[in-house]
Design an enzyme around this catalytic site. Sequence first.
Site, PDB file in Angstrom:
ATOM      1  N   LYS A  89     -13.788   3.342  -1.907  1.00  0.00           N
ATOM      2  CA  LYS A  89     -14.714   2.503  -1.154  1.00  0.00           C
ATOM      3  C   LYS A  89     -14.667   2.977   0.295  1.00  0.00           C
ATOM      4  CE  LYS A  89     -15.738  -2.203   0.433  1.00  0.00           C
ATOM      5  NZ  LYS A  89     -17.199  -2.059   0.237  1.00  0.00           N
ATOM      6  N   ARG A 106     -13.257   0.882  -6.314  1.00  0.00           N
ATOM      7  CA  ARG A 106     -12.764   1.410  -5.039  1.00  0.00           C
ATOM      8  C   ARG A 106     -12.099   2.771  -5.197  1.00  0.00           C
ATOM      9  NH1 ARG A 106     -10.697  -3.314  -0.928  1.00  0.00           N
ATOM     10  NH2 ARG A 106     -12.627  -4.497  -0.931  1.00  0.00           N
ATOM     11  N   ARG A 116      -1.638  -2.988  -4.075  1.00  0.00           N
ATOM     12  CA  ARG A 116      -2.942  -3.003  -3.417  1.00  0.00           C
ATOM     13  C   ARG A 116      -3.535  -1.590  -3.410  1.00  0.00           C
ATOM     14  NH1 ARG A 116      -6.967  -6.813  -2.511  1.00  0.00           N
ATOM     15  NH2 ARG A 116      -8.089  -6.334  -0.600  1.00  0.00           N
ATOM     16  N   ASP A 154       0.850  -1.194   0.000  1.00  0.00           N
ATOM     17  CA  ASP A 154       0.000   0.000   0.000  1.00  0.00           C
ATOM     18  C   ASP A 154       0.883   1.241   0.000  1.00  0.00           C
ATOM     19  OD1 ASP A 154      -2.407  -1.525   0.272  1.00  0.00           O
ATOM     20  OD2 ASP A 154      -1.991  -1.733   2.410  1.00  0.00           O
TER      21      ASP A 154
END
Length: 379
Positions: free
Chosen positions: A258, A255, A195, A173
């Site tokens: 999200k 997303r 990710r 991330d």
Amino acid sequence: MAIQKSLLAALALLGATAQAAGVSRKAFGFATGTTGGGSASAASPSDTAELTSWLTDSTPRTILIDKEFNFLGSKCTDCKCCKPSSNTCGSSGQNAIDLDSSSWCGSYPTLTCTYDKAALEGIDVASNKSIVGVGSAGVLRGKGLRIRNGVSNVIIQNIHITELNPQYIWGGDAITLDGSDLVWIDHVKTSLIGRQHFVAGYEASGRVTISNSEFDGQTSWSATCDGHHYWTILGYGKNDKVTFTGNYIHHTSGRSPKLEFNSYWHAYNNYWYNNTGHAFDVGDGTNALIEGNVFNQVDTPFLDDSSPGKTYAVSASDKSSCDSALGRTCVANTLTSSGELSASDSSVLSSWPKGEFGISVVDASRVKSAVLKNAGIHA
């Protein structure tokens, strides 16, 4: 300039201000009051070891990122991965790293793979830090940043985070918040991320502003088989208050963002472009106010969740309700070659936190050109 007077004025100011002195402008929105390293003298770390030391120590610092810091090189070879059901496109899809701490791979077919170990966990930034790129030189390659476990008062400005195992789900991330407060993310670019480009974890992330940043979803390894990144922006923190403005979100497929659990997200004057899936997915407990944004070639601007949260997206036909509730002029969103943005839960307006925290929402007609000119890192 003490606070942001308008999106355009603030963006123009950054372009005219030298970065060598440290942070440009002051935090606004929900992150108002964030000072980062404050008056600490700006200094440039010599290598990745010194950068990591400065980021993690207890000393308030203004850290200048004046070159590329490359964390790549420590490979995990013949390691455990799996092929999830989402990968229907072979080598151009995303397989997943099978982390020992996770049961995510479950019964998916197992594979062996090679990935870079550094990207799996970001550097844990301590409190009272300003991390500022100098010109367009500031790059973190192969390593993200984490702000968590009670850390507060952090500014990240004008840096590019890239190449976090983009071919793998769970590859890394870019920026993670989890149990934090007072974080300002400004003029940051993220690209080639495995990710999430941004994630707020389950613990409260407190008061956050994400401004003038570029979330670049272009990739050769897509979960949706179309060169678009799916896992983009995830807001799961409880009791978060997030200002999201002036950002460029493009070539994604889901997303984006999200949102779920008990939080407030104010998304205004952003530009979404070429999203082949959904932008907003607002789940249970979230209050989202969406205004003055531009959606261009976005298949599904708003996804109807099975357990929906509360969302008010300002439209030309009902903006008067917003004007009355907030005591200011609200701004309608604009959609071109896109699906519908139909969300009009007025309870969002009645429960919205008091005070505008130095924001000024401009008309959507001015957003695209301003964002394309100003979002992301600046020389």
